[in-house]
Design a protein around this motif. Structure first.
Motif, PDB file in Angstrom:
ATOM      1  N   SER A 172     -15.933  31.536  25.623  1.00 42.28           N
ATOM      2  CA  SER A 172     -16.245  30.263  26.296  1.00 42.28           C
ATOM      3  C   SER A 172     -14.997  29.474  26.667  1.00 42.28           C
ATOM      4  N   PHE A 173     -13.939  29.612  25.880  1.00 47.70           N
ATOM      5  CA  PHE A 173     -12.703  28.869  26.104  1.00 47.70           C
ATOM      6  C   PHE A 173     -11.528  29.823  26.256  1.00 47.70           C
ATOM      7  N   GLU A 174     -10.544  29.442  27.061  1.00 47.41           N
ATOM      8  CA  GLU A 174      -9.228  30.068  26.995  1.00 47.41           C
ATOM      9  C   GLU A 174      -8.516  29.435  25.802  1.00 47.41           C
ATOM     10  N   LYS A 175      -7.730  30.228  25.082  1.00 48.66           N
ATOM     11  CA  LYS A 175      -7.082  29.711  23.862  1.00 48.66           C
ATOM     12  C   LYS A 175      -6.246  28.462  24.149  1.00 48.66           C
ATOM     13  N   ASP A 176      -5.382  28.518  25.156  1.00 48.36           N
ATOM     14  CA  ASP A 176      -4.501  27.380  25.445  1.00 48.36           C
ATOM     15  C   ASP A 176      -5.293  26.136  25.833  1.00 48.36           C
ATOM     16  N   ALA A 177      -6.380  26.356  26.598  1.00 51.32           N
ATOM     17  CA  ALA A 177      -7.214  25.221  27.009  1.00 51.32           C
ATOM     18  C   ALA A 177      -7.876  24.586  25.795  1.00 51.32           C
ATOM     19  N   ALA A 178      -8.358  25.431  24.875  1.00 44.33           N
ATOM     20  CA  ALA A 178      -8.997  24.919  23.661  1.00 44.33           C
ATOM     21  C   ALA A 178      -7.994  24.147  22.811  1.00 44.33           C
ATOM     22  N   LEU A 179      -6.779  24.687  22.713  1.00 43.58           N
ATOM     23  CA  LEU A 179      -5.751  24.065  21.884  1.00 43.58           C
ATOM     24  C   LEU A 179      -5.431  22.653  22.375  1.00 43.58           C
ATOM     25  N   LYS A 180      -5.427  22.470  23.690  1.00 44.74           N
ATOM     26  CA  LYS A 180      -5.122  21.151  24.251  1.00 44.74           C
ATOM     27  C   LYS A 180      -6.237  20.140  23.982  1.00 44.74           C
ATOM     28  N   LEU A 181      -7.468  20.646  23.822  1.00 44.13           N
ATOM     29  CA  LEU A 181      -8.616  19.749  23.639  1.00 44.13           C
ATOM     30  C   LEU A 181      -8.866  19.359  22.181  1.00 44.13           C
ATOM     31  N   ILE A 182      -8.344  20.161  21.255  1.00 43.65           N
ATOM     32  CA  ILE A 182      -8.597  19.897  19.829  1.00 43.65           C
ATOM     33  C   ILE A 182      -7.897  18.615  19.399  1.00 43.65           C
ATOM     34  N   SER A 183      -8.610  17.771  18.674  1.00 43.91           N
ATOM     35  CA  SER A 183      -8.019  16.528  18.164  1.00 43.91           C
ATOM     36  C   SER A 183      -8.492  16.289  16.735  1.00 43.91           C
ATOM     37  N   VAL A 184      -7.898  15.295  16.100  1.00 46.25           N
ATOM     38  CA  VAL A 184      -8.248  14.936  14.723  1.00 46.25           C
ATOM     39  C   VAL A 184      -9.047  13.635  14.757  1.00 46.25           C
ATOM     40  N   PRO A 185     -10.301  13.658  14.331  1.00 47.36           N
ATOM     41  CA  PRO A 185     -11.113  12.436  14.350  1.00 47.36           C
ATOM     42  C   PRO A 185     -10.560  11.392  13.387  1.00 47.36           C
ATOM     43  N   PRO A 186     -10.629  10.119  13.746  1.00 46.21           N
ATOM     44  CA  PRO A 186     -10.159   9.068  12.835  1.00 46.21           C
ATOM     45  C   PRO A 186     -11.009   8.977  11.566  1.00 46.21           C
ATOM     46  N   ASP A 187     -12.260   9.388  11.659  1.00 50.45           N
ATOM     47  CA  ASP A 187     -13.181   9.354  10.518  1.00 50.45           C
ATOM     48  C   ASP A 187     -13.476  10.794  10.089  1.00 50.45           C
ATOM     49  N   THR A 188     -13.049  11.183   8.871  1.00 48.03           N
ATOM     50  CA  THR A 188     -13.197  12.570   8.425  1.00 48.03           C
ATOM     51  C   THR A 188     -14.649  12.971   8.171  1.00 48.03           C
ATOM     52  N   THR A 189     -15.573  12.013   8.184  1.00 48.24           N
ATOM     53  CA  THR A 189     -16.991  12.392   8.066  1.00 48.24           C
ATOM     54  C   THR A 189     -17.438  13.127   9.332  1.00 48.24           C
ATOM     55  N   HIS A 190     -16.661  13.006  10.400  1.00 44.62           N
ATOM     56  CA  HIS A 190     -16.945  13.713  11.641  1.00 44.62           C
ATOM     57  C   HIS A 190     -16.120  14.997  11.745  1.00 44.62           C
ATOM     58  N   GLY A 191     -15.590  15.429  10.625  1.00 52.33           N
ATOM     59  CA  GLY A 191     -14.798  16.656  10.606  1.00 52.33           C
ATOM     60  C   GLY A 191     -13.312  16.378  10.538  1.00 52.33           C
ATOM     61  N   ASN A 192     -12.554  17.448  10.290  1.00 55.81           N
ATOM     62  CA  ASN A 192     -11.101  17.337  10.258  1.00 55.81           C
ATOM     63  C   ASN A 192     -10.491  17.651  11.620  1.00 55.81           C
ATOM     64  N   PHE A 193     -11.263  18.414  12.419  1.00 60.12           N
ATOM     65  CA  PHE A 193     -10.843  18.717  13.786  1.00 60.12           C
ATOM     66  C   PHE A 193     -12.095  18.686  14.668  1.00 60.12           C
ATOM     67  N   THR A 194     -11.907  18.260  15.897  1.00 55.45           N
ATOM     68  CA  THR A 194     -13.049  18.232  16.810  1.00 55.45           C
ATOM     69  C   THR A 194     -12.623  18.679  18.199  1.00 55.45           C
ATOM     70  N   ILE A 195     -13.575  19.269  18.928  1.00 53.93           N
ATOM     71  CA  ILE A 195     -13.288  19.679  20.300  1.00 53.93           C
ATOM     72  C   ILE A 195     -14.508  19.356  21.175  1.00 53.93           C
ATOM     73  N   PRO A 196     -14.308  18.679  22.301  1.00 51.00           N
ATOM     74  CA  PRO A 196     -15.425  18.365  23.197  1.00 51.00           C
ATOM     75  C   PRO A 196     -15.793  19.572  24.059  1.00 51.00           C
ATOM     76  N   CYS A 197     -17.065  19.701  24.381  1.00 54.27           N
ATOM     77  CA  CYS A 197     -17.538  20.831  25.194  1.00 54.27           C
ATOM     78  C   CYS A 197     -17.931  20.418  26.620  1.00 54.27           C
ATOM     79  N   PHE A 198     -17.600  19.192  26.996  1.00 55.90           N
ATOM     80  CA  PHE A 198     -18.026  18.671  28.294  1.00 55.90           C
ATOM     81  C   PHE A 198     -17.416  19.436  29.474  1.00 55.90           C
ATOM     82  N   SER A 199     -16.199  19.963  29.292  1.00 54.63           N
ATOM     83  CA  SER A 199     -15.538  20.676  30.398  1.00 54.63           C
ATOM     84  C   SER A 199     -16.239  21.985  30.738  1.00 54.63           C
TER      85      SER A 199
END
Length: 570
Positions: A17-44
C-alpha cells in the motif's frame, strides 16, 4: 537496532500500500501516547485505492505484520497507531547499554577522515571571550564525529603570520624594549596584547605607522633574521598561555599548523595559478577572478609581494588533502567569513581540485555582550573584549559561592567550581543553533534551573549520588524489565534508545545543539523518573537502580561529546 520508524515503514511497504520512503515521511509521534507511540495517516491512499481512509486504516491494521518490539496496531479515524512493547524496549536498550558502556550509540569506524579546523586564534593576543564559540563548537564536533565512526584530525590553524606581526614588531621596537634572549623568553601574551592595543591607538594619530607595519611584515616574510627572532618569541609566549587555557577547558588538538607552517608551500600554489593562467593583475594586486560564480576577485598577493589569508588557506587545503586524504574538511569560523571561504573553495575548483566539494564552512553567530547599554561584540584590538580567562575565573567564582552555601565541605571544590563554570559557558553556547548570535547573561547562564549546563550536570550528579548511596551495581541478569514499563521509566528508556540517531543527526547538520537538547531531555526525564519512581528502598530497587546506572552512562557520554565535564558531585 533499526529505529521503529524504519521498521514500521518496511512493514507497511510489505503490504503493497505504501512506498517505504513515502511511509517514512508520513510517520509521526503523537503528543498523547494513548494514541500510540507512532502514527501514520492513510488519507493519501484514498484516491488510489478508492476507499475511505477509515476503511483503508482498518484493512491495513489487519494485514500489517508487526515488527519486533511493537505490541499492537490500532486503526482510528483513518490513522494507523502503533504501540511500543515497553518491556521489549527496556530489555533491548538497557542490555545494549550494559554491553557497550560509554560507547553505546557510537558507530563502528567507517574508514573516513574528517579534518576539523577550529579555534584558530591570532598569535600575539590573548583569547577573547568570543573565541569560545569556534573553540567549543569545533571541540564538540570533533568528539561527535569520532563517535560517528570517523578518524578526526583536530587542527588549530593559528593566525601566526601576516601584517599583525609587523604591527607587534614596530610597536615593540618603538617602545625600545630589550631584545636580549632572556627578555624575549620571559615575554607574556598580556604584554603583547597591550602592544597590539597600543598600536591601534597610536596609528590613528600617525597613519604612517600602518605602512611601517606592512614593511616590517615584508621583511619578516623575506627572512630577516632579527625579525624572525622577535616573531618566534611572540609565538612562544602566546602558545604557552593558549595551552594553559585549552588544558583548563578540556580541549585538545592533533596539529598546531598555523599560517606560518605553509610559508614554504605557497610558491607552488602561486606557480600553479600562473601556469593555469588563473592569476591576473588588478590594481597592483594578484587576484583570481571569480565572475562566473558571481563572486568578487579572490586576493592572492599584495603589490609588495606579501601573501594574504586566502593564499595561505589554499596552501593549507592542498597540504591537508595530501597529508590526511580527508573525506570532509570543516572550517569552524564565524559567519562573517562566509565570502572568504566561498572564494577559496571556488579558486580550488578552478585549479581542478575536485575535492573542493568536500570542504565546508561551518559558520556561527557571535557572542554579544552588554556594552554601554547595547548588545555588541567586543573587539580585542580596542581593548573592549572580555578575555576568556577572566570570564572563566568569574564563572568559577560564582559557582564557588553557590557551593560554599550548599556544600562547603566538598572536596576539590575549586576544581569542581571551575569545571561547572566552564561547562555552563559551553552549554550556553551550544544549546541553540550555531547560526544564532548568543546573548550572554550571567544569571541565566549560571542558573541550576532551566535549560542550562548546571541543570544538566546536576541531573548527572543526582544519578551518581543514588548509585553511591546504593553501594552496589546491578548485573544485567538481575534486572526485571517488567518493572520498568510505567510512564516515567518508559519515557526515560525511550530517550536513551535514541542516542545513536542523535549522534548521526548532529553529524548530518554539523550541529552540536542536537546533542545539547538531547542532554536536556535526558536530564528532565531522569529528574522525573527519580521523583515519581522511588529507587532505593522500593520493591523494584534493583530494576530501577539498573535504569539509573544506564542513564548515568548515557548522560555522562553525551556531556563528554558536548565538551562538558561530567562531574559526579557538587
Amino acid at each position: 537496532m533499526n529505529s521503529f520508524e524504519q521498521e514500521i515503514a518496511e512493514a507497511l511497504a510489505a503490504t503493497g500500500s505504501f512506498e517505504k520512503d513515502a511511509a517514512l515521511k508520513l510517520i509521526s509521534v503523537p503528543p498523547d501516547t494513548t494514541h500510540g507511540n507512532f502514527t501514520i495517516p492513510c488519507f493519501s491512499l484514498a484516491k488510489v485505492m478508492r476507499k475511505a481512509p477509515k476503511m483503508i486504516a482498518e484493512d491495513l491494521a489487519a494485514q500489517v505484520k508487526l515488527p519486533a518490539g511493537l505490541s499492537k496496531v490500532e486503526a482510528v479515524n483513518g490513522y494507523l497507531n502503533f504501540f511500543i512493547d515497553r518491556g521489549f524496549l527496556a530489555k533491548s536498550t538497557l542490555d545494549e547499554i550494559a554491553a557497550k558502556g560509554l560507547n553505546y550509540g557510537h558507530a563502528e569506524p567507517n574508514g573516513k577522515v574528517v579534518c576539523i579546523d577550529f579555534s584558530s586564534p591570532n598569535i600575539g593576543k590573548e583569547l577573547a571571550f568570543h573565541h569560545l564559540r569556534s573553540t567549543m563548537i569545533g571541540n564538540s564536533l570533533s568528539r561527535i564525529y569520532k563517535a560517528a565512526g570517523y578518524k578526526v584530525e583536530r587542527i588549530n590553524h593559528l593566525g601566526d603570520w601576516g601584517t599583525a606581526f609587523g604591527k607587534l614588531i614596530v610597536m615593540y621596537l618603538r617602545e625600545k624594549r630589550p631584545t636580549d634572549q632572556a627578555t624575549l623568553d620571559s615575554l607574556t601574551v598580556k604584554e603583547l596584547n597591550i602592544l597590539y592595543a597600543a598600536f591601534s591607538k597610536v596609528s590613528k594619530e600617525e597613519p604612517g605607522l600602518e605602512d611601517e607595519a606592512r614593511a616590517a611584515f615584508t621583511k619578516l616574510e623575506q627572512g630577516d633574521e632579527f625579525y624572525r627572532t622577535l616573531w618566534t618569541a611572540f609565538r612562544a609566549a602566546t602558545l604557552k598561555e593558549l595551552m594553559r587555557i585549552y588544558d583548563m577547558m578540556g580541549v585538545g588538538f592533533d596539529h598546531y599548523t598555523g599560517e606560518s607552517f605553509f610559508e614554504d608551500k605557497i610558491p607552488a600554489i602561486l606557480d600553479e595559478l600562473r601556469e593555469k593562467n588563473l592569476m591576473v593583475k588588478s590594481q597592483d594586486l594578484d587576484v583570481v577572478m571569480l565572475d562566473e560564480f558571481d563572486l568578487n576577485p579572490c586576493l592572492i598577493r599584495k603589490s609588495d609581494g606579501s601573501t594574504l589569508y586566502a593564499t595561505r588557506d589554499l596552501a593549507a587545503a592542498n597540504y591537508r588533502m595530501k597529508e590526511y586524504n580527508f573525506d570532509k574538511c570543516l572550517y569552524v569560523v564565524d559567519l562573517g567569513q562566509a565570502l572568504h571561504f566561498k572564494q577559496v573553495f571556488h579558486v580550488l575548483k578552478k585549479m581542478g581540485r575536485e575535492w573542493y566539494k568536500n570542504m565546508y564552512h561551518i559558520p556561527f553567530g557571535v557572542i554579544l555582550q552588554m556594552v554601554d547599554g547595547k548588545w555588541e561584540k567586543g573587539k580585542t584590538r580596542t581593548g573592549t573584549a572580555s578575555l576568556l580567562r577572566d570570564v572563566i575565573e568569574a564563572a568559577q567564582k560564582k559557582i564557588l559561592e553557590f557551593i560554599d552555601q550548599k556544600n562547603p565541605d566538598l572536596e576539590n571544590k575549586e576544581l569542581i567550581a571551575r569545571q561547572i563554570g566552564i561547562s555552563a559557558l559551553t552549554f550556553n553556547d551550544l544549546k541553540n543553533s550555531r547560526l544564532k548570535d548568543v546573548r550572554f547573561d550571567w544569571d541565566a547562564v549560571m542558573s541550576f534551573e532551566g535549560d542550562t549546563g548546571p541543570y544538566v550536570q546536576n541531573a548527572h550528579v543526582r544519578l551518581c549520588s543514588i548509585m553511591k548511596k546504593a553501594g552496589y551495581t546491578v548485573p544485567v541478569a538481575e534486572a526485571d524489565y517488567s518493572q520498568l514499563t510505567d510512564d516515567a521509566a518508559y519515557s526515560l528508556i525511550n530517550l536513551l534508545a535514541k542516542k545513536g540517531e542523535k549522534i548521526l543527526a548532529a553529524v548530518k547538520d554539523d550541529e552540536p545543539s542536537v546533542l545539547a537538547q538531547y542532554a536536556l531531555e535526558i536530564a528532565e526525564a531522569a529528574h522525573k523518573f527519580i521523583h515519581e519512581d522511588r529507587v532505593l528502598g522500593s520493591a523494584e530497587e534493583k530494576s530501577r537502580l539498573f535504569l539509573v546506572q544506564s542513564t548515568q552512562i548515557v548522560l555522562e557520554n553525551v556531556l563528554d561529546l558536548l565538551g562538558l565535564f561530567p562531574i559526579r558531585q557538587m
